[in-house]
Design a protein around this motif. Structure first.
Motif, PDB file in Angstrom:
ATOM      1  N   LEU A   4      46.287 -54.806  22.285  1.00 41.65           N
ATOM      2  CA  LEU A   4      45.745 -54.757  23.166  1.00 41.65           C
ATOM      3  C   LEU A   4      44.603 -55.621  24.258  1.00 41.65           C
ATOM      4  O   LEU A   4      44.915 -55.242  25.353  1.00 41.65           O
ATOM      5  CB  LEU A   4      44.972 -53.646  22.193  1.00 41.65           C
ATOM      6  CG  LEU A   4      43.782 -52.465  23.735  1.00 41.65           C
ATOM      7  CD1 LEU A   4      45.154 -51.833  24.296  1.00 41.65           C
ATOM      8  CD2 LEU A   4      43.026 -51.896  22.139  1.00 41.65           C
ATOM      9  N   TYR A   5      43.993 -56.373  23.538  1.00 43.46           N
ATOM     10  CA  TYR A   5      42.429 -56.934  24.032  1.00 43.46           C
ATOM     11  C   TYR A   5      44.582 -57.774  25.434  1.00 43.46           C
ATOM     12  O   TYR A   5      43.827 -58.102  26.302  1.00 43.46           O
ATOM     13  CB  TYR A   5      42.080 -58.308  23.048  1.00 43.46           C
ATOM     14  CG  TYR A   5      41.200 -59.204  23.826  1.00 43.46           C
ATOM     15  CD1 TYR A   5      40.797 -58.955  23.981  1.00 43.46           C
ATOM     16  CD2 TYR A   5      42.364 -60.376  24.008  1.00 43.46           C
ATOM     17  CE1 TYR A   5      40.201 -59.981  24.739  1.00 43.46           C
ATOM     18  CE2 TYR A   5      42.348 -61.612  24.727  1.00 43.46           C
ATOM     19  CZ  TYR A   5      39.995 -61.200  25.154  1.00 43.46           C
ATOM     20  OH  TYR A   5      40.112 -62.258  25.718  1.00 43.46           O
TER      21      TYR A   5
ATOM     22  N   LYS B 162      46.696 -57.413  26.607  1.00 49.02           N
ATOM     23  CA  LYS B 162      47.523 -56.301  27.973  1.00 49.02           C
ATOM     24  C   LYS B 162      46.164 -55.865  28.272  1.00 49.02           C
ATOM     25  O   LYS B 162      46.419 -56.294  29.533  1.00 49.02           O
ATOM     26  CB  LYS B 162      47.816 -54.865  26.795  1.00 49.02           C
ATOM     27  CG  LYS B 162      48.393 -54.309  27.697  1.00 49.02           C
ATOM     28  CD  LYS B 162      49.266 -52.465  27.150  1.00 49.02           C
ATOM     29  CE  LYS B 162      49.479 -51.347  28.120  1.00 49.02           C
ATOM     30  NZ  LYS B 162      50.204 -50.347  27.054  1.00 49.02           N
ATOM     31  N   GLN B 163      45.418 -55.781  28.455  1.00 50.92           N
ATOM     32  CA  GLN B 163      44.174 -55.666  28.971  1.00 50.92           C
ATOM     33  C   GLN B 163      43.622 -56.574  29.831  1.00 50.92           C
ATOM     34  O   GLN B 163      43.356 -56.726  30.873  1.00 50.92           O
ATOM     35  CB  GLN B 163      43.524 -55.192  28.218  1.00 50.92           C
ATOM     36  CG  GLN B 163      42.968 -54.056  27.163  1.00 50.92           C
ATOM     37  CD  GLN B 163      42.399 -53.160  26.621  1.00 50.92           C
ATOM     38  OE1 GLN B 163      41.255 -53.862  26.994  1.00 50.92           O
ATOM     39  NE2 GLN B 163      41.804 -52.333  26.835  1.00 50.92           N
TER      40      GLN B 163
ATOM     41  N   ALA C  37      45.763 -57.383  32.006  1.00 51.80           N
ATOM     42  CA  ALA C  37      46.155 -56.728  33.517  1.00 51.80           C
ATOM     43  C   ALA C  37      45.027 -56.804  34.557  1.00 51.80           C
ATOM     44  O   ALA C  37      45.636 -56.031  35.720  1.00 51.80           O
ATOM     45  CB  ALA C  37      46.037 -55.491  32.685  1.00 51.80           C
ATOM     46  N   ALA C  38      43.837 -57.421  34.152  1.00 48.20           N
ATOM     47  CA  ALA C  38      42.944 -57.550  34.735  1.00 48.20           C
ATOM     48  C   ALA C  38      43.245 -58.923  35.044  1.00 48.20           C
ATOM     49  O   ALA C  38      42.428 -59.894  35.938  1.00 48.20           O
ATOM     50  CB  ALA C  38      41.161 -58.131  33.699  1.00 48.20           C
TER      51      ALA C  38
ATOM     52  N   LYS D 185      34.117 -47.700  23.403  1.00 50.86           N
ATOM     53  CA  LYS D 185      35.350 -48.436  24.568  1.00 50.86           C
ATOM     54  C   LYS D 185      36.385 -48.902  23.299  1.00 50.86           C
ATOM     55  O   LYS D 185      37.410 -48.022  23.839  1.00 50.86           O
ATOM     56  CB  LYS D 185      35.090 -49.162  25.358  1.00 50.86           C
ATOM     57  CG  LYS D 185      35.887 -50.182  26.388  1.00 50.86           C
ATOM     58  CD  LYS D 185      35.425 -50.523  27.529  1.00 50.86           C
ATOM     59  CE  LYS D 185      36.512 -51.142  28.108  1.00 50.86           C
ATOM     60  NZ  LYS D 185      37.795 -51.328  28.269  1.00 50.86           N
TER      61      LYS D 185
ATOM     62  N   ASP E 258      40.364 -47.358  23.348  1.00 55.30           N
ATOM     63  CA  ASP E 258      41.288 -47.342  24.319  1.00 55.30           C
ATOM     64  C   ASP E 258      42.711 -48.149  23.048  1.00 55.30           C
ATOM     65  O   ASP E 258      43.874 -47.890  23.322  1.00 55.30           O
ATOM     66  CB  ASP E 258      41.091 -49.084  24.709  1.00 55.30           C
ATOM     67  CG  ASP E 258      40.021 -48.611  26.006  1.00 55.30           C
ATOM     68  OD1 ASP E 258      40.461 -47.754  26.133  1.00 55.30           O
ATOM     69  OD2 ASP E 258      39.331 -50.195  26.029  1.00 55.30           O
TER      70      ASP E 258
ATOM     71  N   TRP F 261      39.985 -57.466  16.789  1.00 56.34           N
ATOM     72  CA  TRP F 261      39.528 -57.879  18.239  1.00 56.34           C
ATOM     73  C   TRP F 261      38.227 -58.343  18.263  1.00 56.34           C
ATOM     74  O   TRP F 261      38.074 -59.559  19.113  1.00 56.34           O
ATOM     75  CB  TRP F 261      39.160 -56.516  18.839  1.00 56.34           C
ATOM     76  CG  TRP F 261      38.718 -56.665  20.353  1.00 56.34           C
ATOM     77  CD1 TRP F 261      36.851 -56.656  20.629  1.00 56.34           C
ATOM     78  CD2 TRP F 261      39.053 -56.395  21.309  1.00 56.34           C
ATOM     79  NE1 TRP F 261      37.222 -56.235  21.910  1.00 56.34           N
ATOM     80  CE2 TRP F 261      38.322 -55.606  22.506  1.00 56.34           C
ATOM     81  CE3 TRP F 261      40.317 -55.701  21.990  1.00 56.34           C
ATOM     82  CZ2 TRP F 261      38.252 -55.937  23.615  1.00 56.34           C
ATOM     83  CZ3 TRP F 261      41.033 -55.396  22.710  1.00 56.34           C
ATOM     84  CH2 TRP F 261      39.951 -55.066  23.602  1.00 56.34           C
TER      85      TRP F 261
ATOM     86  N   SER G 290      38.963 -61.541  21.212  1.00 51.78           N
ATOM     87  CA  SER G 290      37.733 -61.943  21.863  1.00 51.78           C
ATOM     88  C   SER G 290      36.856 -63.191  21.820  1.00 51.78           C
ATOM     89  O   SER G 290      36.408 -63.738  23.472  1.00 51.78           O
ATOM     90  CB  SER G 290      37.060 -60.782  21.931  1.00 51.78           C
ATOM     91  OG  SER G 290      35.981 -60.480  20.862  1.00 51.78           O
TER      92      SER G 290
END
Length: 421
Positions: free
Chosen positions: A79-80, A82-83, A86-87, A314, A318, A336, A340
């Protein structure tokens, strides 16, 4: 983490042989600058980095003793990635996460590490303290790829490339025993049971239990088990006969559920506290669920997934949107946190225009007050120390998101302050 000395010697020999073979297979591969180049944006690059991508590895357990947590760790990291992509990615490059499931098998773990090592910049996940310890010499010597494991053994300390995020098992256990002493009636002269996996994880936790017991005037009653031991009836009987007043468990979720369930059924109504990897919320739906909510607590290197913080809220939203069929647990937080932290190190390395393994390692060492958003501030500047000595005490609770509620906020016991991992 096997039962009995012959088994330990066999596992140790197998790990040593595999490490020797993998090291021999890579001994001719030049490091320390060979293969490095200057890429897009004037950034130095090396293994796992191109002008378009930054490749990371994940060595997980999705079919073995930590299958439930391994799945959550992995999905949180996916998920991290992917995010972030996307940014716009990091340093103008897209993140890639290559996952290998070792099923908590030493041969598969080391084979997967060897396969991915030349292809990735480092590892945002590596489950299994004994497996990480088995490659430590190679990581420190020739590979130098950053490893952020989901493992908290003190044997992993001392490496600038393998960084323990949170308190090590020995420190965590000292804090857990302090909880029993200050809030659950354990006192000097009492016997404290300790059920633990043989190997880096359990034996490191045992050191902490013995240290805390010595400080508090307790006697530790040991029960050593292996990861395939799922029925704790014999261990409960032995602890009951010994007259223990509380129990620490340093094993997996299945073993914790069996221990607590059998103890409740046989009249050993004493508080049980586990290490951070000894619980999964899915257990609340089993026969042991009521007993777990009544007499079980566990220590954690972070606030739970259901914490009342902006980051947690958050992440829950998500994660639920990305994986609507899956529940919440602290594997999400562990995954995460690691990815991160790795991402932050990549950003700092990019600013220094050095995305080589050495550049990323240097960037991580500059992070001496990193807040991931789950209650702990991590100091990553000292490879000889865990990034934090704090623990949170959680209690299973089916009524809250993630099945865990905080009963003691982040703290460091007096005994843990003076302990040297």
């Amino acid at each position: 983490m096997n039962h009995g000395r012959p088994a330990v010697r066999g596992l140790a020999a197998a790990l040593a042989a595999l490490v020797a073979l993998t090291a021999a297979g890579c001994s001719a591969k030049a490091k320390n600058g060979d293969g490095e180049q200057t890429g897009a944006g004037g950034v130095r690059t090396g293994e796992g980095v191109t002008d378009e991508t930054i490749s990371l590895g994940a060595l997980t357990d999705m079919t073995g003793v930590y299958a439930t947590l391994g799945k959550s760790v992995t999905q949180a990291q996916q998920l991290y990635v992917k995010q972030v992509n996307a940014a716009g990615g990091i340093c103008g490059r897209r993140l890639e996460l290559t996952v290998r499931d070792h099923g908590y098998d030493p041969q598969k773990a080391l084979a997967a590490y060897t396969e991915l090592e030349p292809k990735v910049l480092g590892y945002a996940q590596f489950i299994g303290s004994p497996f990480v310890a088995a490659v430590k010499q190679r990581v420190d010597g020739q590979d130098k790829g950053l490893v952020l494991p989901q493992a908290w053994s003190a044997s992993l300390l001392g490496s600038p490339y393998i960084r323990v995020l949170g308190s090590t098992y020995d420190v965590e256990t000292i804090n857990a025993v302090d909880f029993l002493l200050t809030e659950k009636g354990l006192k000097a002269g009492d016997k404290l049971g300790h059920v633990y996996f043989e190997g880096d994880y359990g034996e490191n936790a045992l050191k902490g239990a013995k240290y805390a017991a010595d400080k508090a005037g307790l006697t530790v009653v040991e029960q050593k088990i292996k990861p395939t031991d799922n029925d704790m009836s014999a261990q409960v009987a032995a602890l009951k006969q010994a007259g223990v007043k509380a129990v620490v468990i340093s094993a997996g979720p299945r073993q914790a559920a069996s221990l607590v369930g059998v103890a409740a059924a046989t009249g050993l109504k004493v508080p049980v506290v586990g290490n951070n990897s000894a619980f999964a919320p899915q257990l609340l739906g089993t026969q042991a669920g009521p007993a777990l909510q009544e007499m079980y607590w566990f220590a954690s290197p972070s606030l739970p997934i259901g914490a009342d913080t902006p980051t947690a809220e958050k992440l829950v939203a998500d994660y639920r949107a990305a994986y609507p069929a899956d529940g919440l647990d602290n594997g999400i937080v562990a995954g995460w946190t690691a990815v991160s932290v790795f991402g932050e190190a990549l950003k700092k390395a990019c600013l220094a225009k050095d995305l080589t393994r050495e550049g990323v390692d240097r960037a991580l060492l500059s992070m001496n007050a990193h807040d991931v958003g789950f209650g702990m501030v991590h100091d990553l500047g000292d490879p000889t120390a865990p990034s934090s000595r704090e623990s949170v005490i959680l209690q299973p609770d089916a009524s809250v998101p993630g099945g865990m509620r905080t009963v003691r906020q982040p703290f460091v016991s007096e005994a843990a302050k003076t302990y040297a991992p």
